[in-house]
Design a protein around this motif. Structure first.
Motif, mmCIF file in Angstrom:
data_model
loop_
_atom_site.group_PDB
_atom_site.id
_atom_site.type_symbol
_atom_site.label_atom_id
_atom_site.label_comp_id
_atom_site.label_asym_id
_atom_site.label_seq_id
_atom_site.Cartn_x
_atom_site.Cartn_y
_atom_site.Cartn_z
ATOM 1 N N GLU A 131 -11.025 28.535 -13.606
ATOM 2 C CA GLU A 131 -11.138 27.094 -13.342
ATOM 3 C C GLU A 131 -9.907 26.550 -12.632
ATOM 4 O OE1 GLU A 131 -12.052 25.011 -16.963
ATOM 5 O OE2 GLU A 131 -13.822 26.256 -17.320
ATOM 6 N N ASN A 132 -8.755 27.147 -12.901
ATOM 7 C CA ASN A 132 -7.510 26.693 -12.273
ATOM 8 C C ASN A 132 -7.196 27.421 -10.974
ATOM 9 O OD1 ASN A 132 -6.604 24.587 -14.053
ATOM 10 N ND2 ASN A 132 -6.335 26.173 -15.586
ATOM 11 N N GLY A 133 -8.128 28.265 -10.509
ATOM 12 C CA GLY A 133 -7.985 28.879 -9.196
ATOM 13 C C GLY A 133 -7.092 30.104 -9.136
ATOM 14 N N LEU A 134 -6.766 30.699 -10.288
ATOM 15 C CA LEU A 134 -5.885 31.867 -10.296
ATOM 16 C C LEU A 134 -6.652 33.182 -10.274
ATOM 17 C CD1 LEU A 134 -3.355 30.659 -13.019
ATOM 18 C CD2 LEU A 134 -3.132 30.486 -10.534
ATOM 19 N N VAL A 135 -7.868 33.168 -10.828
ATOM 20 C CA VAL A 135 -8.679 34.376 -10.964
ATOM 21 C C VAL A 135 -10.036 34.153 -10.316
ATOM 22 C CG1 VAL A 135 -9.900 35.811 -12.667
ATOM 23 C CG2 VAL A 135 -7.517 35.210 -13.045
ATOM 24 N N HIS A 136 -10.546 35.201 -9.664
ATOM 25 C CA HIS A 136 -11.891 35.179 -9.085
ATOM 26 C C HIS A 136 -12.782 36.075 -9.935
ATOM 27 C CE1 HIS A 136 -15.169 35.168 -6.255
ATOM 28 N NE2 HIS A 136 -15.175 36.492 -6.293
ATOM 29 N N ARG A 137 -13.958 35.577 -10.278
ATOM 30 C CA ARG A 137 -14.934 36.327 -11.071
ATOM 31 C C ARG A 137 -16.126 36.635 -10.180
ATOM 32 N NH1 ARG A 137 -19.349 34.534 -14.558
ATOM 33 N NH2 ARG A 137 -19.604 36.006 -16.266
ATOM 34 N N GLU A 138 -16.422 37.916 -10.041
ATOM 35 C CA GLU A 138 -17.541 38.358 -9.196
ATOM 36 C C GLU A 138 -18.590 39.000 -10.088
ATOM 37 O OE1 GLU A 138 -19.547 38.649 -5.692
ATOM 38 O OE2 GLU A 138 -17.450 37.997 -5.718
ATOM 39 N N SER B 194 -10.522 39.525 -10.242
ATOM 40 C CA SER B 194 -9.409 39.792 -9.336
ATOM 41 C C SER B 194 -8.588 38.517 -9.214
ATOM 42 C CB SER B 194 -9.924 40.223 -7.962
ATOM 43 O OG SER B 194 -10.758 39.224 -7.411
ATOM 44 N N LEU B 195 -7.373 38.661 -8.725
ATOM 45 C CA LEU B 195 -6.535 37.490 -8.511
ATOM 46 C C LEU B 195 -6.888 36.844 -7.176
ATOM 47 C CD1 LEU B 195 -3.001 38.715 -9.652
ATOM 48 C CD2 LEU B 195 -4.637 37.318 -10.919
ATOM 49 N N THR B 196 -6.872 35.544 -7.158
ATOM 50 C CA THR B 196 -7.013 34.813 -5.900
ATOM 51 C C THR B 196 -5.669 34.872 -5.174
ATOM 52 O OG1 THR B 196 -6.285 32.753 -6.913
ATOM 53 C CG2 THR B 196 -8.677 33.201 -6.949
ATOM 54 N N GLU B 197 -5.623 34.340 -3.995
ATOM 55 C CA GLU B 197 -4.351 34.268 -3.271
ATOM 56 C C GLU B 197 -3.332 33.476 -4.089
ATOM 57 O OE1 GLU B 197 -2.660 32.627 0.999
ATOM 58 O OE2 GLU B 197 -4.778 33.153 0.842
ATOM 59 N N LEU B 198 -3.794 32.396 -4.707
ATOM 60 C CA LEU B 198 -2.920 31.585 -5.557
ATOM 61 C C LEU B 198 -2.416 32.404 -6.744
ATOM 62 C CD1 LEU B 198 -1.768 28.727 -5.987
ATOM 63 C CD2 LEU B 198 -3.810 28.228 -7.343
ATOM 64 N N GLY B 199 -3.294 33.168 -7.355
ATOM 65 C CA GLY B 199 -2.898 34.026 -8.468
ATOM 66 C C GLY B 199 -1.890 35.081 -8.044
ATOM 67 N N ARG B 200 -2.115 35.688 -6.870
ATOM 68 C CA ARG B 200 -1.181 36.708 -6.365
ATOM 69 C C ARG B 200 0.182 36.103 -6.028
ATOM 70 N NH1 ARG B 200 -5.867 38.288 -3.845
ATOM 71 N NH2 ARG B 200 -5.251 37.356 -1.873
ATOM 72 N N SER B 201 0.208 34.809 -5.731
ATOM 73 C CA SER B 201 1.482 34.159 -5.393
ATOM 74 C C SER B 201 2.413 34.074 -6.607
ATOM 75 C CB SER B 201 1.241 32.765 -4.799
ATOM 76 O OG SER B 201 0.828 31.850 -5.804
ATOM 77 N N LEU B 202 1.910 34.387 -7.808
ATOM 78 C CA LEU B 202 2.741 34.390 -9.016
ATOM 79 C C LEU B 202 3.505 35.712 -9.191
ATOM 80 C CD1 LEU B 202 0.171 32.620 -11.296
ATOM 81 C CD2 LEU B 202 2.467 31.761 -10.790
ATOM 82 N N LYS B 203 3.284 36.674 -8.305
ATOM 83 C CA LYS B 203 3.937 37.986 -8.424
ATOM 84 C C LYS B 203 5.461 37.891 -8.546
ATOM 85 C CE LYS B 203 4.141 42.635 -6.400
ATOM 86 N NZ LYS B 203 5.479 42.896 -6.852
ATOM 87 N N PRO B 204 6.153 37.087 -7.731
ATOM 88 C CA PRO B 204 7.622 37.015 -7.884
ATOM 89 C C PRO B 204 8.049 36.529 -9.271
ATOM 90 C CG PRO B 204 6.938 35.979 -5.827
ATOM 91 C CD PRO B 204 5.692 36.307 -6.592
ATOM 92 N N ILE B 205 7.253 35.670 -9.882
ATOM 93 C CA ILE B 205 7.578 35.191 -11.226
ATOM 94 C C ILE B 205 7.452 36.336 -12.221
ATOM 95 C CG2 ILE B 205 6.810 33.656 -13.099
ATOM 96 C CD1 ILE B 205 6.014 31.665 -10.848
#
Length: 114
Positions: A63-70, A82-93
């Motif tokens: 719902e918050n756009g971090l994960v994609h459900r297929e 899978s992670l969305t682009e937004l979710g993948r952007s958390l990698k440095p954290i």
């Protein structure tokens, strides 16, 4: 992205914690960074999380756009996360959390020895 959170906190750190401040969410991110996983694979890799809690956390992250459900129309149905682009952007954290945790573990182990 349907924003579940009605109003984001003024503080950016608090905003991040609102989205991933739960232990399970951080572990979901960690386990999805290498790539797509099915629900059972996630549950196994995370460990002691219950099915109910994992489902709730995944839905919240979706719902918050971090994960994609297929969902695949198969019998039985196959669902992949899978992670969305937004979710993948958390990698440095997560990378920073890993580095900090490693340093802490080293110091703790050194203090335990001496």
């Amino acid at each position: 992205m349907s924003q579940k959170i009605k109003e984001l906190p003024a503080c950016p750190v608090e905003t991040t914690l609102t989205l991933i401040g739960d232990k399970w969410k951080v572990l979901i991110l960690r386990d999805l960074l290498p790539g797509t996983k099915r629900f059972g694979e996630l549950k196994k890799s995370i460990g002691s999380v219950s099915q109910k809690v994992l489902t709730a956390q995944l839905r919240d992250m979706e719902e918050n756009g971090l994960v994609h459900r297929e969902v695949y129309a198969e019998v039985p149905p196959r669902v992949e996360y899978s992670l969305t682009e937004l979710g993948r952007s958390l990698k440095p954290i997560l990378d920073s959390m890993w580095s900090w945790g490693e340093g802490y573990k080293r110091k703790y182990e050194e203090q335990s020895k001496g």
